[in-house]
Design a protein around this motif. Sequence first.
Motif, short mmCIF file in Angstrom:
data_model
loop_
_atom_site.label_atom_id
_atom_site.label_comp_id
_atom_site.label_asym_id
_atom_site.label_seq_id
_atom_site.Cartn_x
_atom_site.Cartn_y
_atom_site.Cartn_z
N ARG A 171 0.85 -1.20 0.00
CA ARG A 171 0.00 0.00 0.00
C ARG A 171 0.88 1.24 0.00
N VAL A 172 0.63 2.12 -0.97
CA VAL A 172 1.43 3.33 -1.14
C VAL A 172 0.55 4.56 -0.89
N LEU A 173 1.04 5.47 -0.05
CA LEU A 173 0.37 6.73 0.23
C LEU A 173 1.12 7.84 -0.46
N ASP A 174 0.46 8.53 -1.40
CA ASP A 174 1.07 9.63 -2.15
C ASP A 174 0.53 10.94 -1.60
N LEU A 175 1.37 11.66 -0.88
CA LEU A 175 0.97 12.92 -0.25
C LEU A 175 1.20 14.08 -1.21
N GLY A 176 0.14 14.84 -1.49
CA GLY A 176 0.26 15.95 -2.43
C GLY A 176 0.54 15.47 -3.83
N GLY A 177 -0.09 14.36 -4.22
CA GLY A 177 0.23 13.69 -5.48
C GLY A 177 -0.46 14.23 -6.71
N GLY A 178 -1.09 15.41 -6.63
CA GLY A 178 -1.66 16.05 -7.82
C GLY A 178 -2.73 15.22 -8.49
N PRO A 231 -4.93 14.72 10.14
CA PRO A 231 -4.27 13.41 10.33
C PRO A 231 -4.09 12.71 8.98
N LEU A 232 -2.98 12.01 8.83
CA LEU A 232 -2.70 11.30 7.58
C LEU A 232 -3.32 9.91 7.62
N PRO A 233 -3.75 9.40 6.47
CA PRO A 233 -4.29 8.03 6.42
C PRO A 233 -3.23 7.02 6.88
N LYS A 234 -3.67 6.00 7.60
CA LYS A 234 -2.74 5.00 8.12
C LYS A 234 -2.86 3.68 7.35
N GLY A 235 -1.97 2.76 7.68
CA GLY A 235 -2.02 1.42 7.10
C GLY A 235 -1.22 1.25 5.83
N HIS A 236 -0.31 2.17 5.51
CA HIS A 236 0.51 2.08 4.31
C HIS A 236 1.93 1.68 4.66
N ASP A 237 2.60 0.98 3.75
CA ASP A 237 3.98 0.59 4.01
C ASP A 237 4.98 1.37 3.14
N ALA A 238 4.47 2.34 2.39
CA ALA A 238 5.34 3.24 1.64
C ALA A 238 4.64 4.59 1.54
N VAL A 239 5.40 5.66 1.77
CA VAL A 239 4.89 7.02 1.67
C VAL A 239 5.71 7.75 0.61
N LEU A 240 5.01 8.34 -0.36
CA LEU A 240 5.67 9.05 -1.46
C LEU A 240 5.44 10.54 -1.33
N LEU A 241 6.52 11.30 -1.38
CA LEU A 241 6.46 12.76 -1.46
C LEU A 241 7.22 13.17 -2.72
N ALA A 242 6.49 13.40 -3.80
CA ALA A 242 7.11 13.74 -5.08
C ALA A 242 6.92 15.23 -5.35
N LEU A 270 9.96 5.66 3.14
CA LEU A 270 9.64 7.03 2.74
C LEU A 270 10.44 7.33 1.48
N LEU A 271 9.75 7.81 0.43
CA LEU A 271 10.38 8.07 -0.85
C LEU A 271 10.22 9.55 -1.18
N LEU A 272 11.33 10.26 -1.26
CA LEU A 272 11.33 11.70 -1.49
C LEU A 272 11.94 12.01 -2.86
N VAL A 273 11.08 12.38 -3.80
CA VAL A 273 11.54 12.75 -5.14
C VAL A 273 11.56 14.27 -5.23
N ASP A 274 12.72 14.85 -5.54
CA ASP A 274 12.80 16.30 -5.64
C ASP A 274 14.11 16.71 -6.30
N PHE A 275 14.29 18.03 -6.43
CA PHE A 275 15.52 18.56 -7.01
C PHE A 275 16.56 18.72 -5.90
N TRP A 276 16.98 17.60 -5.34
CA TRP A 276 17.98 17.63 -4.29
C TRP A 276 19.30 18.17 -4.83
N THR A 277 19.94 19.05 -4.08
CA THR A 277 21.14 19.74 -4.58
C THR A 277 22.39 19.31 -3.83
#
Length: 340
Positions: A171-178, A231-242, A270-277
């Motif tokens: 189960r993947v939770l995509d926060l702010g996933g457009g 509160p964020l939805p629970k029960g996920h084993d991966a959280v995506l912030l893209a 936790l998976l963080l996709v961004d323009f990391w510098t």
Amino acid sequence: MTSQTSPVTSQNAPSPEPIFDLATGFMRAKHLFVAGELGIFEKLADGPATLGELATRLGTPLRTTRIIADAVTALGLLERHGEKYQNSEVAQAYLSGRGCTDMRPFIRFWNRLSYKRWLTLEDSIRKGQGVAGEFNFTAEEQKIFSEGVESFSAGHALALAGAYDFSRHQRVLDLGGGTGSFLKVLLQRYPQLQCTLYELPTAAAVARQRLADDPRGRHINIVEGDFLKDPLPKGHDAVLLAHVVHVLVPERNLELLRSARQAVAQGARLLLVDFWTNPTHTEPLIAALMAGEFLVVGGNSDVYSIDEGRGWLEQSGWRYVEHKSLGGPATLVVAEAMAC
């Protein structure tokens, strides 16, 4: 502008040409934007046309049609053979609506929403924060924004699906996933996933429209909320912030990472996709430039270094695992939930 029209310099001085190239950058961008808005590339999608034929299709005067057509020809987006114009290979692939990837929504987003805000960059720099004010989107503007972000990040979504093994997750939770664009790509490759898209109500409405006729939409549960307040939805084993981290100031990022940790069990990823510098925020180049975009569009948004991100992870209950390339300026930071 060529060196023949550049100021005279001493024999040993460097060429000023790079400065002229930078200074005319806004002209290049605006010619691209206008050509896109007029529909030049779509009108040439089926084959070449004379200037007169193109002007008729566009409904624009012959003289000004020539100005824009010649400019995008000089920029390499059109080709001219005799009296006829045709799309270049790159324009046919990305701007005609007939190719593998459609970048038109991305171009529309920058033209209609971002460009005017860049006029406030100087004041924003001087005052230490964006001065254009928050976006108060109409329904149409929200659609332009959501579709533009989806187009801009399409390649990053594909790269994420290939670079990280989601077979370990259920189960993947995509926060702010457009619009759910990342989740759709993940489901194409990992159909076993059950996904949750968590978005603000206005963005969630666009996502529902985009997913309504997509079979993958059946595997995406859309939940409305504000991840900084609710509160964020629970029960996920991966959280995506893209492409979410750059939207927030450091304090807010730390709060969000703590909330995400509280919503998952030990061992979740936790998976963080961004323009990391890099530590000086100067590489990759697009990240240094996009910091200005984030300032004028978001008000207090910014780009952050890998070291800054790792610091937030350590303070919020996550263990840094790795930093992975996604084949471009956006990269992936992976972390794992530690014992509370």
